[in-house]
Design an enzyme around this catalytic site. Structure first.
Site, PDB file in Angstrom:
ATOM      1  N   HIS B 215      -0.897   1.698  -4.800  1.00  0.00           N
ATOM      2  CA  HIS B 215      -1.841   2.359  -5.685  1.00  0.00           C
ATOM      3  C   HIS B 215      -2.643   1.395  -6.532  1.00  0.00           C
ATOM      4  CE1 HIS B 215      -3.844   5.969  -6.538  1.00  0.00           C
ATOM      5  NE2 HIS B 215      -3.980   5.569  -7.761  1.00  0.00           N
ATOM      6  N   TYR B 219      -7.032   0.165  -7.815  1.00  0.00           N
ATOM      7  CA  TYR B 219      -7.670  -0.228  -9.072  1.00  0.00           C
ATOM      8  C   TYR B 219      -8.222  -1.646  -9.005  1.00  0.00           C
ATOM      9  CZ  TYR B 219      -6.408   4.211 -10.693  1.00  0.00           C
ATOM     10  OH  TYR B 219      -6.351   5.566 -10.799  1.00  0.00           O
ATOM     11  N   HIS B 366     -10.130  12.097   0.500  1.00  0.00           N
ATOM     12  CA  HIS B 366     -10.084  11.695  -0.908  1.00  0.00           C
ATOM     13  C   HIS B 366     -10.349  10.201  -1.076  1.00  0.00           C
ATOM     14  CE1 HIS B 366      -8.662  11.006  -4.989  1.00  0.00           C
ATOM     15  NE2 HIS B 366      -7.839  10.096  -4.499  1.00  0.00           N
ATOM     16  N   PHE B 367      -9.626   9.362  -0.332  1.00  0.00           N
ATOM     17  CA  PHE B 367      -9.808   7.935  -0.636  1.00  0.00           C
ATOM     18  C   PHE B 367     -11.122   7.389  -0.082  1.00  0.00           C
ATOM     19  CE2 PHE B 367      -6.634   7.307   2.962  1.00  0.00           C
ATOM     20  CZ  PHE B 367      -7.445   6.596   3.823  1.00  0.00           C
ATOM     21  N   HIS B 368     -11.696   8.082   0.906  1.00  0.00           N
ATOM     22  CA  HIS B 368     -13.040   7.659   1.319  1.00  0.00           C
ATOM     23  C   HIS B 368     -14.058   8.013   0.243  1.00  0.00           C
ATOM     24  CE1 HIS B 368     -11.341   6.913   5.313  1.00  0.00           C
ATOM     25  NE2 HIS B 368     -12.438   6.228   5.562  1.00  0.00           N
ATOM     26  N   ARG B 429      -3.322  14.179   9.363  1.00  0.00           N
ATOM     27  CA  ARG B 429      -4.040  12.923   9.547  1.00  0.00           C
ATOM     28  C   ARG B 429      -3.302  12.064  10.582  1.00  0.00           C
ATOM     29  NH1 ARG B 429      -2.395   9.457   4.144  1.00  0.00           N
ATOM     30  NH2 ARG B 429      -3.551   7.832   5.178  1.00  0.00           N
ATOM     31  N   ARG B 430      -3.901  10.918  10.924  1.00  0.00           N
ATOM     32  CA  ARG B 430      -3.304   9.940  11.849  1.00  0.00           C
ATOM     33  C   ARG B 430      -3.035  10.523  13.227  1.00  0.00           C
ATOM     34  NH1 ARG B 430       0.712   9.569   7.735  1.00  0.00           N
ATOM     35  NH2 ARG B 430      -0.005   8.253   6.036  1.00  0.00           N
TER      36      ARG B 430
END
Lengths: 263, 541
Positions: B215, B219, B366-368, B429-430
């Site tokens: 995580h 950041y 989300h992370f894209h 996913r995956r």
């Protein structure tokens, strides 16, 4: 910075605030939320803290003992090191001698001309597992059972090493997945059928799983049907029974035709 | 004054070059698993692609941007030539060698383990060694940033550390510490098995160690974007930074709260106790504090710019903003994506709500949106702002820049909103292909087609971005004014010690790592039955 740390408002504020937050979150995670659980493992403060911390507990301690299977199940655990042993020197030679008794069905050099499996170049892990299962009765065969009954574990290892060392037969469509039927290359995800190739070669292989190329057509088909009917049960987690049961007749024929090639 | 332009340009160009290649893989993946394409006959090709895309986009690209920008900040903010120039080049070449060592076996199909490694899957050792080299190369940068600040502080006793350098070093130390988790996993769990020294692997321990990295790495990716928010945007739009102290507190809080929260990636993992999951969930919520501080401070800074330009009224000042300025435009687009992405993140970080979307396409969406959208668009803005100072040539074609930025924003929304929706429908996913002929999966198919179109827009935008930068190298020579960072409304005269150095915050970061990770790690280390045989990937046909 001047003066002692404990009089500094930045130090006291940041460290104190973080500490309070930590205490609060620990209280929530280890005491408060577990108290809402209606489970004996969370009764009492120490119990709840240990359970929430993830200390291994015996969850099934009070449950009844697992039901034993009325039929014999496979007890072979294959790991990448199962076949590593100090006695593996000379295994191929000893295995070759022992294999004399196998030649009448499996061929002189492990290549079968009848409806029995070809063993030349088969993975040692796969041969070893099947031999053990024949011995224990997890896989039933009136022909194989007497042949393996009096063999020691080291004999089974030697035989596996010998057959694995023999050259594999070349097949015409090796590595060519474009021509493979859907069931081999992609499986049927909505029916929980993974591609055959993801365990049995072409895409990837898994430990203890046989390489299927050039196996006799009748043998492959018989085994798939035996899995589907539940008469063969030595797939440890019932993975082949669940797959074969969900396959259509056309899919069984297509996969068998593909792997048996011209045979 | 920028002394080592070639070093900085080399970092940025390598970053953008690998980015340009990896984005093509991403779009191919989206296309191949959409109903527009037939099923892949060899699913391994898909996993190779995912592994390469993730490795480049997650490890190589943002690390190089942070490093290049870090060297730039060090020289521009401290006003001294970079100390350790040769070391910096050594780190750079380590990253090149590491990237090649990692990507070649992936392309050969020997390491389709995905960039998050997923033990007990084990691939060819070269991939892991390559990743370790990339990390070690970046640690050189971490050390150099610390050394440069230390030398400057010795030469300027009592002076206020420039905000940009304060934030830059915070990012460097955050990366230095958070990369330790994955490094421990690679060195003590994965590599011994991949090299044949061990025959079992503690998969649970490996996953916990990776979550240590997983995580806070986000950041670290975010730091260059936040530094640009605070130290470039207000200056570029003709305003002032609303509060220098608020900026420092935000970066300090990121340092403290980015680390002890990674177990929220393991909510569905049985090897971690529920209590620790709750603790990590609560600490994850704390990240909202520096995020909201930033949104407030930057909006206030932007309002200052608008009012200086004659903006009036409660909201009327918004019209007075210099919307044609790429920095202003990018900031606004980035904040919109950050807002939506942050809202989605609240679902992910909540122990209970996470179960509705865990391991679905929602997470990838989300992370894209957060990284590819809110953060990467700021990398573009950064490059546009720095490029004339690095090349000494004018960046004139604002039309193309506007097209590029808008295309990226629209493409990212079209890509990720349906992607989230597919996850809500339960799409896992995956996976390399999906059976869209199955009843009930039609809606998922439609959303993946939309995402594929969004991805195509992103590819076009990335091509425009590279075009703008390449064309700048042959543009007219200019003599850009000396580079400056934003000035605060109240320039810091004498800062409290806590905001002029990182010691306090680093101490808290390490202490919280111990409290929040110590017990799970030690307990798993003492659980030998957690060791399982590896599942080898590739290599053995």
């Amino acid at each position: 910075m001047s003066g002692p740390l404990l009089r500094n408002r930045w130090f006291v504020g940041s460290v104190g605030g973080t500490f309070l937050l930590l205490v609060f979150s620990i209280f929530v995670g280890f005491v408060w939320l577990p108290s809402a659980q209606d489970d004996s493992l969370f009764k009492g403060l120490l119990n709840s803290i240990c359970s929430a911390a993830g200390v291994p507990r015996s969850w099934l301690g009070e449950a009844s003992a697992p039901v034993t299977s009325p039929t014999k199940v496979s007890d072979v655990v294959m790991t990448p090191t199962t076949l590593d042993s100090p006695a593996s020197d000379g295994a191929v030679g000893r295995g070759g001698t022992l294999a004399l008794r196998c030649t009448m069905c499996h061929g002189l050099r492990g290549v079968s001309n009848s409806q029995t499996p070809t063993l030349a170049g088969q993975y040692a892990s796969s041969i070893y597992k099947e031999l053990r299962d024949f011995q224990s009765g997890a896989r039933i065969s009136a022909v194989m059972a007497p042949f393996v009954a009096d063999l020691h574990d080291q004999d089974l290892r030697d035989l596996s090493a010998y057959y694995a060392s023999l050259p594999r037969q070349q097949t015409a469509n090796t590595q060519d997945l474009q021509s493979a039927p859907d069931i081999v290359a992609t499986g049927a995800p909505m029916r929980n059928i993974p591609p055959c190739g993801s365990c049995h070669g072409r895409l990837t292989s898994k430990l203890g799983v046989p390489w299927l190329d050039s196996q006799p057509r009748d043998y492959l088909k018989t085994q798939l049907e035996a899995f589907a009917h539940g008469t063969r049960r030595n797939d440890t987690s019932a993975q082949m029974r669940n797959i074969a049961r969900n396959m259509t007749t056309q899919e069984i024929d297509a996969s068998v035709d593909f792997y048996s090639g011209t045979r | 004054m920028i002394y080592n332009k070639r070093l900085i340009l080399a970092h940025f160009w390598l970053a953008f070059a690998v980015f340009g290649m990896a984005i093509l893989l991403g779009e191919w993946q989206m296309f191949i698993r959409s109903p527009l394409s037939g099923w892949l006959r060899n699913a391994d090709l898909y996993y190779r692609s995912v592994t390469a895309h993730g490795t480049v986009m997650g490890y190589v690209f943002p690390t190089l941007v942070a490093m290049g920008f870090g060297y730039f900040i060090s020289e521009a903010a401290l006003g001294q030539p970079l100390i350790g120039r040769k070391w910096a080049w050594a780190g750079y070449f380590m990253i090149i060698i590491g990237t090649i060592a990692a990507v070649v076996p992936v392309a050969m199909g020997l390491d389709s383990v995905l960039y998050t490694f997923y033990p007990p899957m084990i691939g060819n050792a070269f991939y892991y060694i390559g990743v370790v080299l990339v990390v070690v190369g970046s640690w050189v940068w971490v050390a150099l940033m610390g050394v440069n600040l230390y030398v400057w502080k010795r030469a300027h006793p009592g002076a206020s550390v420039p905000l940009a350098m304060f934030a830059n070093v915070a990012g460097a130390y955050l990366w230095g510490w958070t990369a330790v988790g994955a490094a421990l996993e690679l060195l003590f769990q994965i590599l011994p098995v991949a090299l044949g020294f061990a025959t079992t692997i503690n998969a649970g321990l490996s996953r916990v160690l990776f979550s240590w990295t997983l995580h806070a790495i986000v950041y670290f990716w975010l730091m260059p974007a936040y530094i640009a928010f605070y130290t470039i945007v207000p200056r570029a739009i003709g305003g002032r930074l609303y509060s220098d102290s608020m900026a420092r507190i935000s970066f300090a809080l990121f340092l403290v709260f980015a680390m002890p929260i990674g177990i929220h990636h393991l909510f569905a993992d049985p090897e971690v106790g529920a209590g620790f999951k709750v603790v990590h969930s609560i600490f994850t919520a704390m990240v909202a504090v520096p995020t909201l501080l930033t949104v407030f401070t930057i909006c206030a800074s932007v309002e200052i710019a608008a009012r200086l330009r004659g903006g009036k009224g409660l909201f009327g000042w918004v019209k007075a903003l210099p919307w044609a300025n790429p920095q202003m435009l990018t900031l606004a687009l980035s904040f919109v994506m950050l807002g939506f992405g942050g809202a989605g993140g609240l679902i992910n970080m909540s122990y209970q709500l996470d179960s509705t979307i865990h391991n679905t396409q929602w997470v990838t969406g989300h992370f894209h949106l957060i990284f590819g959208g809110a953060i990467v668009i700021m990398y573009f803005a950064l490059a546009y702002d720095l490029w004339p100072h690095l090349t000494g040539r004018a960046l004139l074609n604002l039309r193309l820049v506007h097209w590029q930025l808008w295309l990226w924003f629209i493409g990212m929304i079209v890509l990720t909103f349906p992607w989230h929706y597919a996850g809500l429908l339960g799409m896992p996913r995956r996976m390399a292909f999906y059976d869209y002929t199955a009843p009930g999966m039609f809606a998922e198919g439609v959303s993946v087609v939309m995402s594929t179109i969004g991805g195509a827009l992103l590819v076009v935008s990335a091509a425009l971005f590279i075009t703008v930068l390449v064309r700048n190298h042959s543009a007219a020579r200019v003599d850009p004014e000396p580079f400056t960072f934003s000035r605060a409304v109240h320039e810091p005269v004498s800062l409290p010690w806590a905001l002029n150095g990182l010691g306090l915050w680093l101490g808290l970061m390490i202490a919280l790592t111990i409290t929040n990770y110590g017990f799970p790690i030690v307990q798993l280390m003492m659980t030998p039955e957690g060791r399982v045989p590896p599942v080898f990937v590739g290599g053995k046909p």
